[in-house]
Design an enzyme around this catalytic site. Structure first.
Site, PDB file in Angstrom:
ATOM      1  N   ARG A   1      -1.315  -5.358   4.504  1.00 42.08           N
ATOM      2  CA  ARG A   1      -0.505  -4.824   3.407  1.00 42.08           C
ATOM      3  C   ARG A   1       0.671  -4.039   3.983  1.00 42.08           C
ATOM      4  O   ARG A   1       0.503  -3.277   4.935  1.00 42.08           O
ATOM      5  CB  ARG A   1      -1.339  -3.895   2.524  1.00 42.08           C
ATOM      6  CG  ARG A   1      -2.544  -4.569   1.906  1.00 42.08           C
ATOM      7  CD  ARG A   1      -3.404  -3.610   1.119  1.00 42.08           C
ATOM      8  NE  ARG A   1      -3.979  -2.589   2.001  1.00 42.08           N
ATOM      9  CZ  ARG A   1      -4.847  -1.668   1.624  1.00 42.08           C
ATOM     10  NH1 ARG A   1      -5.249  -1.628   0.370  1.00 42.08           N
ATOM     11  NH2 ARG A   1      -5.317  -0.783   2.474  1.00 42.08           N
TER      12      ARG A   1
ATOM     13  N   ARG B   1       0.887  -1.177   0.000  1.00 38.05           N
ATOM     14  CA  ARG B   1       0.000   0.000   0.000  1.00 38.05           C
ATOM     15  C   ARG B   1       0.916   1.215   0.000  1.00 38.05           C
ATOM     16  O   ARG B   1       1.767   1.346   0.885  1.00 38.05           O
ATOM     17  CB  ARG B   1      -0.886  -0.047   1.256  1.00 38.05           C
ATOM     18  CG  ARG B   1      -1.711   1.200   1.505  1.00 38.05           C
ATOM     19  CD  ARG B   1      -2.853   1.281   0.498  1.00 38.05           C
ATOM     20  NE  ARG B   1      -3.850   2.246   0.885  1.00 38.05           N
ATOM     21  CZ  ARG B   1      -3.728   3.559   0.703  1.00 38.05           C
ATOM     22  NH1 ARG B   1      -2.640   4.067   0.190  1.00 38.05           N
ATOM     23  NH2 ARG B   1      -4.705   4.359   1.058  1.00 38.05           N
TER      24      ARG B   1
ATOM     25  N   GLU C   1     -10.848   5.467  -6.105  1.00 41.87           N
ATOM     26  CA  GLU C   1     -11.279   4.073  -6.210  1.00 41.87           C
ATOM     27  C   GLU C   1     -11.538   3.733  -7.676  1.00 41.87           C
ATOM     28  O   GLU C   1     -11.782   4.620  -8.502  1.00 41.87           O
ATOM     29  CB  GLU C   1     -12.544   3.861  -5.377  1.00 41.87           C
ATOM     30  CG  GLU C   1     -12.364   4.113  -3.900  1.00 41.87           C
ATOM     31  CD  GLU C   1     -11.354   3.168  -3.242  1.00 41.87           C
ATOM     32  OE1 GLU C   1     -11.290   1.988  -3.631  1.00 41.87           O
ATOM     33  OE2 GLU C   1     -10.640   3.624  -2.331  1.00 41.87           O
TER      34      GLU C   1
END
Length: 166
Positions: free
Chosen positions: A103, A57, A65
Site C-alpha cells: 500500500r 494507507r 479496526e
C-alpha cells in the site's frame, strides 16, 4: 529571465558550474491527483489514478479496526471526507513510500486544503501512529482530541488498534 539564463548555462557549460541557489530543490515526494473509489477502513482508501487502482494507507495515523469500538464510525468519517472526490495524495520519495503490504503511504488532501489524515486525528477517530511517525503536529492534534474527549477519547479506556490486533 532567470530560467533563460539557467537554460543557457546548462546548454553551454553543463550542470557542474551552476551555483546551488539556481538549482531547483530535489524532488522528494510524489504528488498525484486521484479519485477516491473506496474506503476500506478509517486509515485505508482505494483511489483511481487514470485507470490504475491504488490502495493508500494514510500516513501518520492508525484508526480503530472495523470490529473495534469506533471502527465503523472512523470508516464513515473518512468516507464522508473523501469518498467519490478528486483528491491530492502526497507520498514521500520520488516513486512514493510503500508498506509491507504494497500500500502506498500518503497524506490525502481534499480540495487541496483539508488533510484527511489530520481530520481523522482531530475528530478523535484515529491515533497518531507514533511507531512510524515523529510528527509533532499529529501528536498535538491527538492530545487536543484526548483533552476534549472527542470521538474514541470519550471512552474511559480506549484500546489502541495495534493492541487490539494482538
Amino acid at each position: 529571465m532567470k530560467n533563460s539564463i539557467l537554460l543557457f548555462l546548462c546548454i553551454f557549460f553543463g550542470n557542474s558550474i551552476i551555483p546551488a541557489s539556481f538549482l531547483p530543490p530535489p524532488i522528494n515526494q510524489l504528488i498525484l491527483k486521484v479519485k477516491v473509489i473506496g474506503v476500506k477502513d478509517g486509515d485505508t482508501v482505494e483511489v483511481l489514478y487514470y485507470q490504475l487502482p491504488i490502495v493508500i494507507r494514510l500516513e501518520h495515523i492508525d484508526a480503530p479496526e472495523k470490529k473495534q469500538a469506533f471502527g465503523t464510525v472512523s470508516k464513515q468519517k473518512l468516507s464522508d471526507l473523501c469518498f467519490g472526490k478528486n483528491v491530492t495524495i502526497i507520498s514521500k520519495g520520488k516513486k512514493g513510500n510503500y508498506d509491507g503490504r504494497g500500500r502506498m503511504i500518503a497524506e490525502i488532501y481534499v480540495d487541496d486544503k483539508i488533510c484527511a489524515n489530520k481530520e481523522m486525528v482531530k475528530s478523535g477517530l484515529a491515533w497518531h501512529y507514533k511507531k512510524y511517525s515523529k510528527s509533532e503536529e499529529y501528536a498535538q492534534l491527538e492530545n487536543a482530541a484526548r483533552k476534549n474527549r472527542v470521538g474514541m477519547w470519550s471512552d474511559k479506556l480506549p484500546v489502541a488498534p495495534w493492541d487490539f490486533r494482538k
